[in-house]
Design an enzyme around this catalytic site. Structure first.
Site, PDB file in Angstrom:
ATOM      1  N   GLY A 244       0.823  -1.197   0.000  1.00  0.00           N
ATOM      2  CA  GLY A 244       0.000   0.000   0.000  1.00  0.00           C
ATOM      3  C   GLY A 244       0.856   1.244   0.000  1.00  0.00           C
ATOM      4  N   SER A 245       0.311   2.311   0.510  1.00  0.00           N
ATOM      5  CA  SER A 245       1.018   3.589   0.545  1.00  0.00           C
ATOM      6  C   SER A 245       2.056   3.615   1.653  1.00  0.00           C
ATOM      7  CB  SER A 245       0.026   4.732   0.758  1.00  0.00           C
ATOM      8  OG  SER A 245      -0.528   4.667   2.076  1.00  0.00           O
ATOM      9  N   SER A 246       3.000   4.550   1.532  1.00  0.00           N
ATOM     10  CA  SER A 246       3.997   4.721   2.590  1.00  0.00           C
ATOM     11  C   SER A 246       3.328   5.135   3.894  1.00  0.00           C
ATOM     12  CB  SER A 246       5.038   5.759   2.170  1.00  0.00           C
ATOM     13  OG  SER A 246       5.771   5.306   1.050  1.00  0.00           O
ATOM     14  N   GLU A 266       5.674  -3.422   1.281  1.00  0.00           N
ATOM     15  CA  GLU A 266       5.834  -3.008  -0.111  1.00  0.00           C
ATOM     16  C   GLU A 266       4.996  -1.754  -0.303  1.00  0.00           C
ATOM     17  OE1 GLU A 266       7.951  -4.252  -2.015  1.00  0.00           O
ATOM     18  OE2 GLU A 266       8.362  -6.237  -1.189  1.00  0.00           O
TER      19      GLU A 266
END
EC number: 1.2.1.3
Length: 509
Positions: A244-246, A266
């Site tokens: 997903g997103s940071s 990831e």
């Protein structure tokens, strides 16, 4: 650009029902209430699926833990045989599963087929791996001692996947985890839960053919962020693999670390490509095109930034604009379409906000407008090229949309520094025919990303190599190489087969 007729963009009820029936999941998609699943193709309702409660999630985690206790006792090659059968089930359902990926995620057909092929490939990889989970023999400093390092199964693996690769990323994790002796708990994106039902049914088919698969070896959790949070917080799940997103990764990583679990993250990818003066543009232009607009710019490896040497800048920009003008944008099921829809209106609004800001800073912005506005809640857009002048040297944020930011450079060391000067560190590439430039880019002082390519784009990794990145990309590794170690625990074993008890380092006691 080659626009497709808006009137033809519709998901017919018969087509939807046939797709669900072909994969045997019709019953799971007709809940009286729960999570509404819409197709990005036309915004229509695909299904309503029941969601998990905290109690049902707790029960599924308990079943997974019990399944792990049994599954780990099977020899690894036997576990590999099950994954082989899973791969065969995927092969037989490849076209049907890919069609569902297209309906639910909006991927063009060839990309959807490619994603299912990734699942098949990782199963093949894992089958061979099941006979190669090897450790080390280490020379002991003590006489009549044997020292070895072995790997053991870890426990239930929680997999949180994203909408853009709704099945492949699960398979990367699941195939390796299963041969390593772990059970799997899958929390798919709430935007793409139907493919998880389909994969679970194929998993059950493989289990029936195999025989002796413990109940709970694969559990699927359906729900929103709260369901994921419960999974992440549970100490019975020692490994969490999250895509997903940071921003999401910062939360997940901290919560897993707080309970001393292991996180395989990831996350975001603000990926850059460098085009050097010696580049073969017949290779570079198609690579830029696929990297920037493939999956409508919704890949973690999508090309976001482009650094072009000043000597060839005008030619590259001209050829890019001409290539963009030939893009077929529209229904992802239609043959010849290269760019399908954004996942939803939220993605569209974020894209427009970024472009609005860029228009006040850039030299030129071309593209970005919505197409087929009459197609309900579907969001088709023209991919955008944003050219920045010398006063803007970089873009720090990843936008999950087809926006390509272009910069001019004169010195390769500066271009590499700008490639690295962002929080993310997933994928990168350079197009050059100068061996010294290629070697510099891939050296320790070159790209700081987990993936560094020469004369190919940032997007489109093979399963044979470990996939992942550094910095705000999370540092996780999935898929090939020795990524399997992330799903196991290492144990150092020492055996004294002598009649004395010497201590290490010469200690006398």
């Amino acid at each position: 650009m080659l626009d497709r007729a808006a009137s033809s963009i519709a998901v017919k009820a018969d087509d939807r029902d046939a797709a669900l029936k072909a994969l045997g999941i019709s019953e799971a998609c007709t809940a009286p209430s729960g999570l509404a699943v819409h197709s990005p193709i036309d915004g229509s309702l695909l299904a309503t699926v029941a969601t998990d409660t905290p109690a049902s999630i707790d029960a599924k985690i308990a079943r997974s833990a019990a399944a792990f206790a049994e599954w780990r006792t099977l020899p690894a090659p036997r576990r590999g045989e099950f994954v082989r059968l899973l791969g065969e089930a995927l092969r037989s359902a490849k076209a049907d599963l890919a069609a569902l990926v297209t309906l639910e995620a909006g991927k063009i057909t060839t990309e959807a087929l490619g994603e299912v092929q990734e699942m098949i490939d990782i199963c093949d990889f894992a089958v061979g791996l099941s006979r190669q989970l090897h450790g080390l023999t280490i020379q002991s400093e003590r006489p009549e001692h044997k020292m070895a390092e072995v790997w053991h199964p870890m426990g239930p693996v929680g997999v949180i996947s994203a909408f853009n690769f709704p099945v492949a990323v699960w398979a990367w994790n699941a195939a390796l985890a299963l041969v390593c002796g772990d059970s799997v708990i899958w929390k798919p994106s709430e935007k793409t839960p139907l493919v998880a039902f389909a994969c679970a049914r194929l998993f059950a088919q493989a289990a029936a053919a195999f025989g002796g698969v413990p109940d709970g070896l694969l559990e699927v959790l359906i729900g929103d962020r709260a369901a994921g949070e419960q999974l992440v917080a549970d100490p019975r799940v020692p490994i969490i693999s999250a895509t997903g997103s940071s921003a999401m990764g910062r939360i997940v990583g901290a919560r897993v670390a707080d309970r001393f679990g292991r996180a395989i993250l990831e996350l975001g990818g603000n990926n850059a490509m460098i085009v050097a003066p010696s580049a073969d543009l017949s290779l570079a232009i198609p690579a830029i095109l696929f990297g920037a607009v493939g999956t409508c710019g919704q890949r973690c490896t999508s090309t976001r930034r482009l650094f072009v040497h000043g000597d060839i800048y005008d030619e590259v920009i001209d050829r890019l604009h001409r290539s963009y003008a030939t893009l077929a944008i529209g229904d992802p099921r239609e043959e010849g379409t290269l760019v399908g829809p954004l996942i939803d209106g939220g993605a569209y609004r974020i894209m427009q906000s970024v472009l609005d800001d860029a228009r006040g800073k850039a030299v030129r912005v071309v593209g970005g407008e919505r197409m087929y506005g009459e197609v309900g809640e579907a969001f088709y857009v023209r991919p955008a090229i944003v050219e920045f002048g010398d006063d803007i040297s970089n873009v720090q944020e990843e936008t999950f949309a087809p926006i390509l930011s272009v910069f001019r450079y004169t010195d390769l060391a500066d271009a590499i520094a700008r490639n690295n000067a962002v929080p993310q560190g997933l994928s990168s590439s350079i197009f050059t025919n100068d061996v010294r430039e290629a070697e510099l880019f891939t050296a320790a002082v070159g790209s700081d990303c987990g993936i560094a390519n020469v004369n190919l784009g940032t997007s489109g990794a093979e399963i044979g190599g470990a996939f992942g990145g550094e910095k705000a990309t999370g540092g996780g590794r999935e898929s090939g190489s020795d990524a399997w170690r992330g799903y196991m625990r290492r144990q150092t074993q020492t055996t004294n087969y002598g009649a004395t008890l010497p201590l290490a380092q010469g200690v006398k006691f």
